[in-house]
Enzyme design. Structure first.
Site, PDB file in Angstrom:
ATOM      1  N   ASP A  86      -7.795  18.017 -15.074  1.00 28.19           N
ATOM      2  CA  ASP A  86      -8.033  16.658 -15.546  1.00 28.19           C
ATOM      3  C   ASP A  86      -7.648  16.614 -17.016  1.00 28.19           C
ATOM      4  O   ASP A  86      -8.308  17.224 -17.863  1.00 28.19           O
ATOM      5  CB  ASP A  86      -9.505  16.301 -15.349  1.00 28.19           C
ATOM      6  CG  ASP A  86      -9.815  14.850 -15.683  1.00 28.19           C
ATOM      7  OD1 ASP A  86      -9.067  14.246 -16.479  1.00 28.19           O
ATOM      8  OD2 ASP A  86     -10.818  14.317 -15.164  1.00 28.19           O
TER       9      ASP A  86
ATOM     10  N   TYR B 189     -17.108  16.610 -15.702  1.00 23.64           N
ATOM     11  CA  TYR B 189     -17.473  15.188 -15.760  1.00 23.64           C
ATOM     12  C   TYR B 189     -18.445  14.837 -14.625  1.00 23.64           C
ATOM     13  O   TYR B 189     -18.301  15.293 -13.493  1.00 23.64           O
ATOM     14  CB  TYR B 189     -16.206  14.343 -15.680  1.00 23.64           C
ATOM     15  CG  TYR B 189     -16.427  12.888 -15.359  1.00 23.64           C
ATOM     16  CD1 TYR B 189     -17.255  12.089 -16.141  1.00 23.64           C
ATOM     17  CD2 TYR B 189     -15.809  12.300 -14.262  1.00 23.64           C
ATOM     18  CE1 TYR B 189     -17.461  10.762 -15.848  1.00 23.64           C
ATOM     19  CE2 TYR B 189     -16.003  10.957 -13.958  1.00 23.64           C
ATOM     20  CZ  TYR B 189     -16.835  10.195 -14.745  1.00 23.64           C
ATOM     21  OH  TYR B 189     -17.038   8.875 -14.436  1.00 23.64           O
TER      22      TYR B 189
ATOM     23  N   ARG C  80       0.843  -1.199   0.000  1.00 21.19           N
ATOM     24  CA  ARG C  80       0.000   0.000   0.000  1.00 21.19           C
ATOM     25  C   ARG C  80       0.873   1.242   0.000  1.00 21.19           C
ATOM     26  O   ARG C  80       0.555   2.247  -0.632  1.00 21.19           O
ATOM     27  CB  ARG C  80      -0.937  -0.004   1.210  1.00 21.19           C
ATOM     28  CG  ARG C  80      -1.696   1.309   1.374  1.00 21.19           C
ATOM     29  CD  ARG C  80      -2.828   1.220   2.384  1.00 21.19           C
ATOM     30  NE  ARG C  80      -2.502   0.477   3.578  1.00 21.19           N
ATOM     31  CZ  ARG C  80      -1.773   0.950   4.596  1.00 21.19           C
ATOM     32  NH1 ARG C  80      -1.261   2.166   4.542  1.00 21.19           N
ATOM     33  NH2 ARG C  80      -1.545   0.207   5.650  1.00 21.19           N
TER      34      ARG C  80
ATOM     35  N   LYS D  29      -8.535   5.256 -19.297  1.00 15.55           N
ATOM     36  CA  LYS D  29      -8.924   5.716 -20.625  1.00 15.55           C
ATOM     37  C   LYS D  29      -7.767   5.588 -21.616  1.00 15.55           C
ATOM     38  O   LYS D  29      -7.298   4.494 -21.876  1.00 15.55           O
ATOM     39  CB  LYS D  29      -9.446   7.149 -20.531  1.00 15.55           C
ATOM     40  CG  LYS D  29     -10.464   7.366 -19.405  1.00 15.55           C
ATOM     41  CD  LYS D  29     -11.665   6.456 -19.459  1.00 15.55           C
ATOM     42  CE  LYS D  29     -12.818   6.866 -18.559  1.00 15.55           C
ATOM     43  NZ  LYS D  29     -12.552   6.882 -17.117  1.00 15.55           N
TER      44      LYS D  29
END
Length: 387
Positions: free
Chosen positions: A175, A103, A51, A200
């Site tokens: 973004d 978005y 982690r 994406k």
């Protein structure tokens, strides 16, 4: 091989990656470990718990930072995990300025999660720098940008917007998912933080979910690393491996995405059954000149409206064969969707319509299939919708 002297096509393949020292393996190994041996209490060899850090993730983070021209990269389990980490920087009473057509998932986390913690958000037309300036307050701490926007393909002047933010001592984050670092590098334009949904274009094959933050700031990177470890929204090593696989072909894929999207946008723009086309590569697009200055090409995303009804638009997206009706974007395959009931359903209808996002708007992620097949598919779907 990480030299900044190399062009992005070379750095996409080599940056942050070296053959494995022990075996000579050319590809980055998938380090499927949760924990790491220590030579003594607290004497680890660079990694202690996955982690906190994982070698496969480190390679990905260095690769992404290099592609964006940044000093530091942090990878997350999703783009929303990355956005959440930026919001972790804020405190109750802080104010955020963002876009009115942001978005849907971003709008949701802003209004349905962080407003509950006494953060306030102003949604404005980001294409108008005067509106950004007017929205700034004494308590504003973050300017959150998208360009091109999702799904209206609006273009924000990043350099101008970042300048306003810095005049007010406000953090500017952007973004950059729609453009990818191959087409646009916001740090070079003055942004402080770049965010990606690696799901994406960077992943590129619709087979992973991940996100990233890139910055030049040592202080911001240290804070991102603290929240990355403390909150735990970190990607697994296999997803990191897939994202690295994706960056290697990012330039060639983006070239084809852009080439196909230009052809389709021009064809749609001339189609009698299409009312409007939203694509910054069209000279009539209001943001075309700014996009031409700050982007290396215009991307593989476009939206359009039929000269028809909501039902006809729904029929169109259900009748395609090459284009698949599905959410998400940026994969090698072409996708089509209706934002209002799908990706942007979290935004109240009155807010969507006021921002120009109509019920009949159709969003297209143009894949890398042959463009003649893509156009023929859209033609038959339009005919089916309006007959």
């Amino acid at each position: 091989m990480t030299s900044d002297d190399h062009r992005i096509e070379t750095r996409a393949i080599h940056a942050g990656q070296e053959p494995d020292e022990e075996t000579g393996a050319l590809m980055t190994p998938i380090h499927a470990n949760s924990t790491y041996v220590q030579d003594g209490p607290g004497e680890h060899r660079g990694y202690e718990y996955s982690r906190t850090g994982n070698p496969t993730r480190t390679d990905l983070e260095e690769n992404l930072a290099n592609l964006e021209g940044g000093e530091h990269g942090r990878a997350f389990s999703s783009g929303m995990g990355a956005i959440n980490t930026v919001l972790n920087l804020l405190s109750a009473g802080d104010h955020v300025v963002t876009g009115e057509d942001v978005y849907g998932g971003t709008h949701r986390i802003f209004t349905q999660v962080y407003e509950e913690y006494d953060l306030e958000f102003s949604f404005v037309d980001m294409t108008d720098l005067d509106e950004i300036e007017a929205a700034m307050r004494e308590e504003t701490e973050l300017l959150w940008l998208e360009t091109p926007t999702n799904p209206l393909m609006s273009i924000v002047d990043v350099e101008g917007a970042a300048g306003i933010a810095h005049e007010h001592d406000v953090l500017c984050a952007i973004d950059n998912t729609f453009a990818s670092p191959y087409l646009q590098r916001p740090l070079e334009l003055g942004a402080d933080v770049v965010c990606h949904s690696l799901t994406k274009y960077i992943g590129g094959h619709s087979d992973l979910v991940a996100g990233a933050l890139i910055t030049d700031s040592d202080e911001l990177d240290e804070r991102f690393g603290f929240y990355q470890n403390s909150v735990g929204a970190t990607p697994g090593p296999f997803d990191c491996f897939l994202a690295l696989r994706g960056t290697k072909t990012l330039p060639v894929r983006m070239d084809r995405h852009c080439e196909n999207a230009r052809r389709i946008a021009t064809w749609l723009d001339d189609h009698a059954g299409v009312d409007r086309v939203f694509y910054p590569g069209l000279e009539a697009h209001p943001g075309h000149e700014i996009a031409a200055e700050q982007m290396d090409d215009f991307g593989g995303m476009l939206s359009f409206e039929l000269d028809g009804t909501l039902e006809e638009a729904s029929t169109l997206v259900s009748e395609t064969e090459v284009f698949t009706l599905a959410e998400s974007l940026g994969g090698v395959e072409s996708l089509i969707e209706q934002p209002a009931p799908m990706t942007h359903a979290a935004i109240p209808r009155e807010e969507r319509v006021a921002a120009g996002l109509t019920d009949s708007l159709i969003r297209v992620s143009v894949g890398i299939e042959h463009v003649d097949d893509q156009i023929a598919d859209l033609e038959q779907a339009i005919e089916a919708a309006v007959e």
